[in-house]
Design a protein around this motif. Structure first.
Motif, PDB file in Angstrom:
ATOM      1  N   VAL A 115       0.820  -1.204   0.000  1.00  0.00           N
ATOM      2  CA  VAL A 115       0.000   0.000   0.000  1.00  0.00           C
ATOM      3  C   VAL A 115       0.864   1.268   0.000  1.00  0.00           C
ATOM      4  CG1 VAL A 115      -0.288   0.063   2.514  1.00  0.00           C
ATOM      5  CG2 VAL A 115      -1.983   1.152   1.068  1.00  0.00           C
ATOM      6  N   LEU A 118       1.783   2.614  -3.478  1.00  0.00           N
ATOM      7  CA  LEU A 118       0.772   3.192  -4.348  1.00  0.00           C
ATOM      8  C   LEU A 118       1.116   4.655  -4.620  1.00  0.00           C
ATOM      9  CD1 LEU A 118      -2.493   1.712  -2.777  1.00  0.00           C
ATOM     10  CD2 LEU A 118      -1.303   0.946  -4.841  1.00  0.00           C
ATOM     11  N   MET A 121       1.093   8.775  -2.060  1.00  0.00           N
ATOM     12  CA  MET A 121       0.881   8.409  -0.657  1.00  0.00           C
ATOM     13  C   MET A 121       1.771   9.196   0.301  1.00  0.00           C
ATOM     14  SD  MET A 121      -1.473   5.997  -0.232  1.00  0.00           S
ATOM     15  CE  MET A 121      -1.053   5.142   1.279  1.00  0.00           C
ATOM     16  N   GLU A 324      -5.127   2.266  -7.455  1.00  0.00           N
ATOM     17  CA  GLU A 324      -5.625   2.046  -6.103  1.00  0.00           C
ATOM     18  C   GLU A 324      -6.812   1.080  -6.117  1.00  0.00           C
ATOM     19  OE1 GLU A 324      -7.672   5.024  -2.974  1.00  0.00           O
ATOM     20  OE2 GLU A 324      -5.574   5.496  -3.465  1.00  0.00           O
ATOM     21  N   TRP A 327      -5.632  -2.474  -6.638  1.00  0.00           N
ATOM     22  CA  TRP A 327      -4.987  -3.006  -5.431  1.00  0.00           C
ATOM     23  C   TRP A 327      -6.026  -3.421  -4.397  1.00  0.00           C
ATOM     24  CZ3 TRP A 327      -4.901  -1.520  -0.286  1.00  0.00           C
ATOM     25  CH2 TRP A 327      -3.949  -2.160   0.517  1.00  0.00           C
ATOM     26  N   ILE A 328      -7.066  -2.627  -4.236  1.00  0.00           N
ATOM     27  CA  ILE A 328      -8.136  -2.960  -3.285  1.00  0.00           C
ATOM     28  C   ILE A 328      -8.784  -4.294  -3.659  1.00  0.00           C
ATOM     29  CG2 ILE A 328     -10.444  -2.278  -2.512  1.00  0.00           C
ATOM     30  CD1 ILE A 328      -9.450   0.650  -2.659  1.00  0.00           C
ATOM     31  N   LYS A 339      -9.794  -1.051   1.404  1.00  0.00           N
ATOM     32  CA  LYS A 339     -10.165   0.336   1.715  1.00  0.00           C
ATOM     33  C   LYS A 339      -9.729   0.714   3.125  1.00  0.00           C
ATOM     34  CE  LYS A 339     -14.065   0.851  -1.469  1.00  0.00           C
ATOM     35  NZ  LYS A 339     -15.518   1.131  -1.602  1.00  0.00           N
ATOM     36  N   ILE A 342      -5.854   1.150   3.228  1.00  0.00           N
ATOM     37  CA  ILE A 342      -5.440   2.440   2.679  1.00  0.00           C
ATOM     38  C   ILE A 342      -5.746   3.564   3.667  1.00  0.00           C
ATOM     39  CG2 ILE A 342      -5.972   4.177   0.913  1.00  0.00           C
ATOM     40  CD1 ILE A 342      -6.145   1.952  -1.120  1.00  0.00           C
ATOM     41  N   ARG A 346      -2.911   6.049   5.281  1.00  0.00           N
ATOM     42  CA  ARG A 346      -2.974   7.507   5.122  1.00  0.00           C
ATOM     43  C   ARG A 346      -3.105   8.220   6.468  1.00  0.00           C
ATOM     44  NH1 ARG A 346      -6.036   7.107  -0.373  1.00  0.00           N
ATOM     45  NH2 ARG A 346      -4.298   7.562  -1.775  1.00  0.00           N
TER      46      ARG A 346
END
Length: 354
Positions: A115, A118, A121, A324, A327-328, A339, A342, A346
């Motif tokens: 993650v 990505l 980020m 993104e 990847w999810i 979700k 991520i 973040r």
């Protein structure tokens, strides 16, 4: 004093010296036996910023704090054999004692940790590295089973370096062949309309020189070790302070069995030099701190710099939304809530950026 008595005294003194010498030899042998050698393997040259600013200082620190009971033997540039993608398995299987590597060079095996690779980020390596450690602790420890994580970090953020082209817009980037470090980087480039060519950092100079690629996604930290500023003239980056084009995750880890075999006092030294604070140190000292000096090196060699304007930057961000989303879906197929992962990543990045 009689000759007989003198002879007896001399023999006695000789015996004492022999005993003393034997005791000294035994003490030296015992001290040597107590010293633990840690064979550290990595994929960059010995002159690289990673060895000079991270690996060697860490090794020096544990040697000092252990009174030289812990000693590293560093093997740079894959001197012990294998490829960069095999380093994680080498340390997990006990082929070597410790490694510094990019886990995701082994594509698909570190999906949850990925993650942090990505696009858009991470802003700084210090905040991103501290966040990455906490994120793995919470969400992805299972991906590193068999390896004692010492520190984990991200770099200062990739930017694009080109030899003879100077793209400035999304339209300009389409069709260009660009080096990517990992599969997440490759997916981002594909979404931008470029053609990704995935390869480890040491392969970049020859690929640029021979025209295998038009450009490369590399952080400033990686530039001097491959003399990138001497090959690439044009450097394309994001607006100041914006999340970076892409990133790469790194691991400095030890074979778990090797760590478990250490006496308690030496485990304490390793533990004192592991974890979130050590990870933040790696991000700041090894990456954030070298951006301006390494950028100046490129400028002194005639480098031309271009930062995307905010409106163009937004177009690039919008163009890569599918990376993104994909990847999810991928981690979801493996039972993870992409979700949520991520959001966790973040939130941690923002927390430490403050």
């Amino acid at each position: 004093m009689s000759k007989q008595r003198t002879s007896i005294l001399n023999r006695f003194r000789s015996g004492l010296l022999a005993v003393g010498g034997l005791a000294g030899l035994m003490a030296a042998t015992q001290a040597s036996a107590q010293q633990v050698i840690i064979r550290v393997h990595h994929f960059l040259p010995s002159t690289s910023s990673a060895q000079v600013k991270l690996i060697q200082p860490w090794c020096d620190k544990i040697a000092k704090e252990s009174a030289d009971k812990l000693k590293c033997q560093i093997y740079p540039a894959m001197q012990l054999g294998g490829t960069p993608a095999q380093l994680f398995d080498q340390v997990r299987d006990g082929v070597v004692d410790a490694i510094w590597t990019v886990p995701t060079y082994a594509s698909g095996r570190f999906a949850k940790s990925e993650v942090f690779e990505l696009p858009w980020m991470v802003v700084t390596a210090k905040a991103g590295s501290r966040a990455f450690w906490d994120y793995v602790e919470k969400n992805a420890e299972d991906e590193f089973k068999g390896v004692k994580r010492i520190f984990m970090h991200v770099h200062d953020g990739a930017l694009f370096h080109f030899t003879s082209k100077q793209p400035k817009t999304l339209a300009d980037i389409k069709g260009l062949k660009i080096r990517a470090a990992t599969r997440a980087n490759s997916r981002m480039l594909t979404a931008l309309g470029a053609t990704p060519v995935q390869m480890p950092l040491p392969a970049v100079p020859e690929s640029l020189a021979k025209g295998v690629v038009d450009g490369a996604a590399v952080p400033w930290e990686g530039s001097p070790s491959i003399k990138l500023a001497e090959i690439a003239k044009y450097h394309l980056n994001v607006p100041a302070g914006a999340p970076r084009i892409s990133n790469t995750i790194f691991l400095f880890g030890m074979n778990q069995a090797k760590y478990d075999s250490l006496p308690a006092d030496l485990k304490k030294v390793i533990d004192a030099n592991s974890g979130p604070e050590t990870s933040a140190w790696a991000g700041e000292i090894g990456f954030d701190a070298v951006v301006e000096p390494f950028k100046k090196q490129a400028a002194d060699l005639g480098g031309v710099f271009y930062d995307l304007p905010q409106d163009e930057y937004k177009r690039w961000v919008d163009a890569t939304a599918s990376v993104e989303e994909d990847w999810i879906k991928e981690v979801g197929a493996k039972g993870a809530d992409g979700k949520k992962l991520i959001a966790d990543a973040r939130a941690l990045i923002q927390q430490y950026a403050k």
